[in-house]
Write an enzyme that holds these catalytic residues in place. Sequence first.
Site, short mmCIF file in Angstrom:
data_model
loop_
_atom_site.label_atom_id
_atom_site.label_comp_id
_atom_site.label_asym_id
_atom_site.label_seq_id
_atom_site.Cartn_x
_atom_site.Cartn_y
_atom_site.Cartn_z
CD GLU A 64 8.26 -1.72 59.70
OE1 GLU A 64 7.60 -2.39 60.51
OE2 GLU A 64 8.13 -0.47 59.57
N PRO A 272 6.98 9.90 72.21
CG PRO A 272 5.43 11.60 72.33
CD PRO A 272 6.90 11.34 72.42
NE ARG A 273 6.34 3.22 66.16
CZ ARG A 273 7.39 2.46 65.92
NH1 ARG A 273 8.43 2.50 66.73
NH2 ARG A 273 7.42 1.65 64.88
CD GLU A 315 17.91 13.74 67.45
OE1 GLU A 315 19.05 14.19 67.33
OE2 GLU A 315 16.99 14.34 68.04
CG ASN A 339 14.04 -2.52 67.83
OD1 ASN A 339 14.44 -3.49 68.46
ND2 ASN A 339 14.79 -1.91 66.92
CD GLU A 342 16.18 1.46 68.00
OE1 GLU A 342 16.57 1.92 66.91
OE2 GLU A 342 15.20 1.93 68.62
#
EC number: 2.4.99.12
Length: 425
Positions: A64, A272-273, A315, A339, A342
């Site tokens: 966000e 990884p998130r 990044e 998302n 992107e």
Amino acid sequence: MRQINFVRWFYTLSLYLLIPLIILRLLWRGLRAPAYWQRWSERFGFISSLPPHSLWIHAVSMGEVQAAIPLIQTLSNRFPHHPILVTTMTPTGSQRVKAVFAEQVWHVYLPYDLPDAVARFLKRTQPQLLILLETELWPNLLQACQQRLIPVILVNARLSAQSSAKYQRIAGFMRQILTSLVAIAAQTQVDANRFIELGVPATQIQVTGNIKFDSRSPAHYATQAKQLRHQCGNQRVIWIAASTHEGEEKLVLEAFSRLKAEIKALLLILVPRHPERFNRVALLCQQHGYLVSRRSQNQPCTAITDIYLGDTMGELPLLYAASDVAFVGGSLVPIGGHNLLEPAAAGLPIIVGTYVFECEEICRQLLAEQAGQQVHNTEQLVQAAKRYLIDAHLRQQAGEQGRWFVEKNQGALERVLSMIYAYIK
């Protein structure tokens, strides 16, 4: 009204009773991400007094915050004499705010939705406006703002079918919460209709689109992406698996193993998130026998690197720009997806899994534009990735469809800003 008051009372009592568990959760998460052990006082509204009459933007986490960057920059530039306050809930969101804006904005954690914590926070901040991103609806916070005549605008608002169904069970309570908002900027007409079904007057809602369409990668990313590709070997094809969660890396590595057997020049960029999982994912890749280079440790990605681990924050757009095909995580496990815009903006074909309920409308539109493919298991993941990786023409065609889709939907930021300006004194 009695039922609504009971729901609020029960909600608030439950929060107070859960405080010991919340603290234990912070302690547990801090074992992997020590930042969760810091700044606890802020989570209960104990902050130093900030400049009053700020423009306050709340963005729960890093995703966000990333979406809000153009919004925050525009407000800061247009109203240089207004303090800008940005709140988040997670350390990754906090780190991103500080990395992008440094001392340009004020940042603290949003307190838990406890009446005393919220009252303490508002007394020490005295904002003139609150801008909430997406679906951050905190009942006690909204009530406190309404009592203090602080207008609250929900922007980039979305409401999944699952969330809408849950809210319908407490429709009266949700109606009271939602009507405390002065305006809602919905991403799509579908989202707007769901808010209306919950009792929000149609005059209070405007469909503005998704401000993520208006995000721009820094200009120097293009140059850095070319340099990265050159390092890795110009003849290689690059598959990026981004924002992956627990359980997904195993599936991605299984698919990569099969793809690598047929496409020798294949490189996997794995992102990884959550940062607390970076070390575990690196170990998992090494256990599969792959040569891993870690971006966080400045290990070069060379022509013999199998997996380049994108274990840094902020990044991802750069890594997308260096890639050929994208898999977006949180979709092969029931997280709901992340998302998709992107990679689309970077001109990459997009592969997603079954679980896309957090981005269902964007996913539906991208698939309709033939900008990507949805898969439901490892076999389909292998076939979809292989299809795009070996066919440069198909890859370019799908990528251009995604890029065009992003470009034609831009303009949401200006529409959202025009709504916000009406409430700034």
